[in-house]
Scaffold this motif. Structure first.
Motif, PDB file in Angstrom:
ATOM      1  N   ARG A  89      -1.865   5.094  -3.184  1.00 14.33           N
ATOM      2  CA  ARG A  89      -2.074   5.882  -1.978  1.00 14.33           C
ATOM      3  C   ARG A  89      -2.536   7.349  -2.362  1.00 14.33           C
ATOM      4  O   ARG A  89      -2.066   7.964  -2.906  1.00 14.33           O
ATOM      5  CB  ARG A  89      -0.563   6.046  -1.239  1.00 14.33           C
ATOM      6  CG  ARG A  89      -0.775   6.837   0.276  1.00 14.33           C
ATOM      7  CD  ARG A  89       0.610   7.027   0.826  1.00 14.33           C
ATOM      8  NE  ARG A  89       0.472   7.677   1.792  1.00 14.33           N
ATOM      9  CZ  ARG A  89       0.643   9.065   1.684  1.00 14.33           C
ATOM     10  NH1 ARG A  89       0.910   9.674   1.002  1.00 14.33           N
ATOM     11  NH2 ARG A  89       0.705   9.819   3.029  1.00 14.33           N
ATOM     12  N   THR A  90      -3.691   7.758  -1.978  1.00 16.43           N
ATOM     13  CA  THR A  90      -4.247   8.895  -2.053  1.00 16.43           C
ATOM     14  C   THR A  90      -4.391   9.456  -0.816  1.00 16.43           C
ATOM     15  O   THR A  90      -4.208   8.871   0.434  1.00 16.43           O
ATOM     16  CB  THR A  90      -5.947   8.892  -2.753  1.00 16.43           C
ATOM     17  OG1 THR A  90      -6.671   8.169  -1.763  1.00 16.43           O
ATOM     18  CG2 THR A  90      -5.464   8.022  -4.040  1.00 16.43           C
ATOM     19  N   GLN A 117      -9.085  -1.714  -3.225  1.00 13.77           N
ATOM     20  CA  GLN A 117      -8.748  -1.135  -4.754  1.00 13.77           C
ATOM     21  C   GLN A 117      -7.311  -1.472  -5.011  1.00 13.77           C
ATOM     22  O   GLN A 117      -6.858  -2.011  -6.125  1.00 13.77           O
ATOM     23  CB  GLN A 117      -9.132   0.249  -4.822  1.00 13.77           C
ATOM     24  CG  GLN A 117      -8.962   0.710  -6.327  1.00 13.77           C
ATOM     25  CD  GLN A 117     -10.101  -0.036  -7.316  1.00 13.77           C
ATOM     26  OE1 GLN A 117     -10.997  -0.005  -6.854  1.00 13.77           O
ATOM     27  NE2 GLN A 117      -9.313  -0.543  -8.280  1.00 13.77           N
ATOM     28  N   THR A 118      -6.450  -0.975  -4.027  1.00 16.48           N
ATOM     29  CA  THR A 118      -5.090  -1.628  -4.105  1.00 16.48           C
ATOM     30  C   THR A 118      -5.089  -2.940  -4.734  1.00 16.48           C
ATOM     31  O   THR A 118      -4.136  -3.443  -5.232  1.00 16.48           O
ATOM     32  CB  THR A 118      -4.077  -1.147  -3.092  1.00 16.48           C
ATOM     33  OG1 THR A 118      -4.267   0.215  -3.032  1.00 16.48           O
ATOM     34  CG2 THR A 118      -2.680  -1.409  -3.453  1.00 16.48           C
ATOM     35  N   MET A 177     -13.152   3.949   6.714  1.00 17.79           N
ATOM     36  CA  MET A 177     -13.846   3.515   5.464  1.00 17.79           C
ATOM     37  C   MET A 177     -13.361   3.667   4.073  1.00 17.79           C
ATOM     38  O   MET A 177     -13.238   2.902   3.358  1.00 17.79           O
ATOM     39  CB  MET A 177     -15.571   3.810   5.646  1.00 17.79           C
ATOM     40  CG  MET A 177     -16.375   3.311   4.522  1.00 17.79           C
ATOM     41  SD  MET A 177     -18.102   4.107   4.565  1.00 17.79           S
ATOM     42  CE  MET A 177     -17.787   5.736   3.975  1.00 17.79           C
ATOM     43  N   ILE A 178     -12.955   4.858   3.932  1.00 19.87           N
ATOM     44  CA  ILE A 178     -12.025   5.345   2.657  1.00 19.87           C
ATOM     45  C   ILE A 178     -11.091   4.592   2.700  1.00 19.87           C
ATOM     46  O   ILE A 178     -10.497   4.249   1.698  1.00 19.87           O
ATOM     47  CB  ILE A 178     -12.066   6.833   2.695  1.00 19.87           C
ATOM     48  CG1 ILE A 178     -13.445   7.557   2.612  1.00 19.87           C
ATOM     49  CG2 ILE A 178     -10.948   7.286   1.404  1.00 19.87           C
ATOM     50  CD1 ILE A 178     -13.217   8.966   2.456  1.00 19.87           C
ATOM     51  N   ALA A 216      -8.608  10.267   1.963  1.00 19.47           N
ATOM     52  CA  ALA A 216      -8.995   9.731   3.520  1.00 19.47           C
ATOM     53  C   ALA A 216      -8.560  10.822   4.604  1.00 19.47           C
ATOM     54  O   ALA A 216      -9.280  11.278   5.358  1.00 19.47           O
ATOM     55  CB  ALA A 216      -8.441   8.357   3.969  1.00 19.47           C
ATOM     56  N   TRP A 217      -7.465  11.280   4.347  1.00 23.80           N
ATOM     57  CA  TRP A 217      -7.075  12.309   5.037  1.00 23.80           C
ATOM     58  C   TRP A 217      -7.743  13.707   4.946  1.00 23.80           C
ATOM     59  O   TRP A 217      -7.997  14.405   5.887  1.00 23.80           O
ATOM     60  CB  TRP A 217      -5.485  12.529   5.062  1.00 23.80           C
ATOM     61  CG  TRP A 217      -4.744  11.408   5.574  1.00 23.80           C
ATOM     62  CD1 TRP A 217      -4.161  10.630   4.795  1.00 23.80           C
ATOM     63  CD2 TRP A 217      -4.260  10.960   6.690  1.00 23.80           C
ATOM     64  NE1 TRP A 217      -3.358   9.575   5.713  1.00 23.80           N
ATOM     65  CE2 TRP A 217      -3.829   9.982   6.933  1.00 23.80           C
ATOM     66  CE3 TRP A 217      -4.773  11.733   8.213  1.00 23.80           C
ATOM     67  CZ2 TRP A 217      -3.192   9.466   8.137  1.00 23.80           C
ATOM     68  CZ3 TRP A 217      -4.272  11.242   9.532  1.00 23.80           C
ATOM     69  CH2 TRP A 217      -3.563  10.084   9.200  1.00 23.80           C
ATOM     70  N   VAL A 218      -8.122  14.134   3.869  1.00 24.25           N
ATOM     71  CA  VAL A 218      -8.874  15.312   3.357  1.00 24.25           C
ATOM     72  C   VAL A 218     -10.113  15.285   4.162  1.00 24.25           C
ATOM     73  O   VAL A 218     -10.689  16.174   4.638  1.00 24.25           O
ATOM     74  CB  VAL A 218      -8.788  15.495   1.906  1.00 24.25           C
ATOM     75  CG1 VAL A 218      -9.923  16.360   1.581  1.00 24.25           C
ATOM     76  CG2 VAL A 218      -7.426  15.655   1.456  1.00 24.25           C
TER      77      VAL A 218
END
Length: 227
Positions: free
Chosen positions: A156-157, A35-36, A27-28, A160-162
């Motif tokens: 790219r953040t 957003q990109t 989802m994130i 999502a992985w966090v």
């Protein structure tokens, strides 16, 4: 509830936690992709409008040279210094077919020390583009705008992985906690059963002792009758 059922519930809870973590991750990721795309559309449209205005003001003609078009394009994009978009200018009506006239690439400074894009990011970059055409007497100029690799990287953040790592961590923590609770209950149950068995043995031994005393008394009376 039996211990087998408790372990089944523990496995089910763990799987649900992992599934929720994965759902949150995707989802994130989807939100970041949207957003990109929105940011690219906004910036690319602004550059396309500036290019159209500059080419129209420049009086683009069929005889305009590639150098002249390059000067017009550079002037139009001067206000977008530091942009993370790549601009390709094509001559769509020429004897050679579509011909690349000029290219304005994002600064290499923006991409320095960045690892290569992943296949997923390459696919995203290839799908994000805006094409705008500019008509002139006897020719048609088109501008195709793509996001530079640095644009993809800066959007790219690691959120999502966090989120995924956090969800899995707490799922594992919860599973370990419930497992320890189940093990403790098993140990308590086993200790309780052992205690009950010990109590039963003690009661049986006490009764046997009392029965032995009664039997000894009866034997004594038989062997030594009164009178």
């Amino acid at each position: 509830m039996s211990f087998k059922k408790q372990y089944a519930v523990l496995i089910a809870v763990s799987l649900i936690g992992a599934a929720l973590s994965a759902a949150l991750f995707f989802m994130i990721r989807d939100k970041e992709k949207l957003q990109t795309q929105a940011d690219f559309q906004y910036q690319a449209q602004a550059q396309a409008v500036a290019l159209r205005s500059a080419l129209e003001r420049g009086g683009l003609s069929a005889s305009e040279s590639a150098e002249g078009i390059a000067r017009i394009v550079d002037s139009a994009l001067k206000e977008f210094t530091g942009s993370e978009l790549d601009v390709y200018i094509y001559d769509q009506i020429s004897s050679e077919g579509d011909r690349l006239l000029y290219t304005v690439l994002a600064s290499d400074e923006n991409s320095r020390n960045k690892p290569p894009l992943t296949p997923e990011q390459m696919d995203l970059r290839s799908t994000l583009n805006i094409r705008s055409s500019f008509n002139a007497p006897g020719r048609q100029i088109s501008a195709v705008i793509y996001p530079a690799p640095s644009f993809i990287w800066h959007h790219r953040t690691r959120v999502a992985w966090v989120a995924l790592a956090t969800g899995i961590f707490f799922t594992i923590l919860l599973a370990v906690y419930f497992y320890s609770v189940i093990r403790s209950l098993q140990e308590i149950t086993q200790a309780h059963l052992a205690l009950k068995q010990a109590q039963s043995r003690l009661i049986l031994a006490d009764r046997l002792a009392m029965l032995g005393q009664v039997a000894a008394g009866v034997a004594h009376e038989i062997n030594n009758p009164v009178g």
